[in-house]
Write a protein that holds these residues in place. Structure first.
Motif, mmCIF file in Angstrom:
data_model
loop_
_atom_site.group_PDB
_atom_site.id
_atom_site.type_symbol
_atom_site.label_atom_id
_atom_site.label_comp_id
_atom_site.label_asym_id
_atom_site.label_seq_id
_atom_site.Cartn_x
_atom_site.Cartn_y
_atom_site.Cartn_z
ATOM 1 N N GLU A 46 0.981 -1.320 -0.100
ATOM 2 C CA GLU A 46 0.017 0.025 0.080
ATOM 3 C C GLU A 46 0.846 1.391 -0.073
ATOM 4 O O GLU A 46 0.343 2.438 -0.233
ATOM 5 C CB GLU A 46 -0.927 -0.009 1.207
ATOM 6 N N ALA A 82 -11.510 0.338 5.515
ATOM 7 C CA ALA A 82 -12.272 1.603 5.115
ATOM 8 C C ALA A 82 -13.741 0.938 4.932
ATOM 9 O O ALA A 82 -14.717 1.817 5.136
ATOM 10 C CB ALA A 82 -11.914 1.602 3.592
ATOM 11 N N TRP A 142 -6.434 -2.850 4.522
ATOM 12 C CA TRP A 142 -6.996 -1.609 4.480
ATOM 13 C C TRP A 142 -8.251 -1.257 3.813
ATOM 14 O O TRP A 142 -9.005 -0.392 4.425
ATOM 15 C CB TRP A 142 -5.805 -0.562 3.709
ATOM 16 N N SER A 143 -8.492 -1.946 2.797
ATOM 17 C CA SER A 143 -9.871 -1.774 2.076
ATOM 18 C C SER A 143 -10.914 -2.331 3.033
ATOM 19 O O SER A 143 -12.022 -1.584 3.035
ATOM 20 C CB SER A 143 -9.864 -2.276 0.763
ATOM 21 N N GLU A 144 -10.784 -3.212 3.769
ATOM 22 C CA GLU A 144 -11.758 -3.830 4.581
ATOM 23 C C GLU A 144 -11.859 -3.127 5.913
ATOM 24 O O GLU A 144 -13.046 -2.957 5.997
ATOM 25 C CB GLU A 144 -11.241 -5.292 5.055
#
Length: 416
Positions: A45, A307, A303-305
């Motif tokens: 990331e 968010a 990170w996406s989870e």
């Protein structure tokens, strides 16, 4: 090349933090926090220099790395505690491992259920994952010159003993939730009682005890016979941990509990000089294994989870950190003879960090249930605990020491 970058980063981190451990603590930082940040910087990331997905299944790597790290830390705690410590402090430990631990599980589970609106047994599985007081991070709090100057040895031993014991006793809570999600309630409870409690908990206590006793007798005999030099204690201590972990896992039992019991029995068998040698050696091994697992965690954060959780994620983190442990620990502290006064209760109630043990249970639960929420929430709470407890450890420890010293001076003046 990727492997070489990983070796350089992890080895350099261990080396640098080993050289600068005192200045780092004075800056209110911690080794786990810095290692975690390094993993984030090297990860996909940010810089993209390291991509753990190319090394294999990320959750399997995390589970096995966390399992080995926790095992090393449990052996270090077992060798650090005075012989017979669990027996002499049984009443206080039963309270913190009984009602306090159950309350930590229920509060964390209910908070997850109410804030994230997920089924109750999914929430209780998340609660069980983040219940244990992490033995790895706890060791960083109670070790070092700052802790030794400001905290009584009694408090440092108590936090270590609790962290070691409740970490391994979280296993039944995790598998109760896992089985309730997989089977009808009657079948789940039957399997939990027979397989988990009788075999994976009670039987491994006996197995770990036997292995620890035999290892202790073997080392004492070898030392008396001048067959083993002091320099080989590093190999012996490390080998004992790995051997017990391997045997208990092959027997499909709770390997971490087996390591902890083996360490306690081993400590009771070996001589006083050997105890000091083994304790120092195992602490060094623990420090070596501590930082790489946090670098690996930083590389694999979802990170996406996170968010996708939206505002619920931070709210859940705050609720867990404030309500999971501190209120119930303070409320029940008058019944704990090992905890002297509200000041100690508040300190011990706050420092129940969530770390590598939760990392292990989160990935174990992910494999058992395929429910990704356990990893999403577990990793978020772990990172928050590493940050909050890591930053507050030094200032709160120093504040405790100053106030404890001031109180002692006041008592002396009043007596005079």
């Amino acid at each position: 090349m990727t492997f070489d970058i990983g070796l350089t980063a992890i080895g350099g981190t261990v080396l640098l933090l080993g050289l600068l451990s005192v200045p780092v603590r004075r800056l209110w930082l911690s080794g786990p926090l810095l290692a975690l940040l390094l993993g984030v910087l090297l990860g996909p990331e940010v810089s993209g220099l390291l991509t753990p997905a190319e090394w294999g299944e990320e959750s399997y790597l995390l589970e096995q790395a966390a399992r080995l790290t926790v095992a090393m830390s449990l052996m270090a705690i077992a060798l650090r505690l005075p012989p017979g410590y669990l027996y002499t402090h049984m009443r206080s430990l039963l309270i913190v491992l009984g009602p306090v631990m159950i309350a930590m599980w229920v509060v964390s589970g209910l908070a997850t259920h109410l804030i994230l609106a997920v089924p109750i047994w999914v929430a209780l599985l998340v609660g069980a994952v983040i219940t244990p007081t992490d033995p790895v991070i706890s060791s960083t709090i109670v070790q070092g010159s700052i802790a030794k100057r400001n905290l009584p040895e009694r408090m440092r031993h108590f936090l270590s003993a609790e962290a070691g014991a409740n970490d391994v006793l979280s296993y039944p809570l995790v598998f109760l939730a896992v089985l309730m999600l997989a089977h009808p309630p009657g079948a789940a409870l039957e399997e939990w009682l027979v397989r988990v409690l009788l075999w994976e908990v009670l039987a491994v206590v006996a197995l770990g005890g036997v292995l620890g006793y035999l290892a202790g007798r073997a080392l004492s005999w070898a030392d008396r016979s001048a067959l083993v030099p002091r320099t080989s204690y590093l190999v012996f201590s490390l080998s004992l941990t790995i051997t017990v972990l391997g045997i208990t896992e092959l027997a499909r039992t709770n390997g971490l509990l087996g390591v902890f019991v083996a360490g306690l029995v081993f400590r009771g068998v070996i001589s006083e000089q050997e105890e000091r040698d083994e304790e120092n050696v195992q602490d060094a091994v623990n420090d070596f294994f501590l930082l790489p697992v946090f670098v690996l965690l930083g590389l694999t954060l979802p990170w996406s989870e996170w968010a996708a959780l939206g505002w619920r994620g931070p709210v859940l983190v705050v609720a867990v950190l404030l309500l999971r442990r501190l209120p119930v620990f303070v409320a029940l502290s008058p019944f704990m003879r090992s905890v002297h006064g509200m000041r100690e209760a508040a300190f011990l109630g706050w420092f129940g960090p969530i770390g590598v043990a939760a990392l292990f249970y989160a990935n174990l639960s992910l494999h058992e249930t395929s429910n990704s929420l356990v990893w999403t929430v577990g990793s978020l709470v772990i990172c928050a605990s590493v940050l909050v407890h890591g930053v507050t450890a030094t200032p709160i420890t120093r504040l405790f020491g100053r106030r404890a010293g001031r109180a002692a001076n006041d008592r002396e003046h009043s007596i005079a």
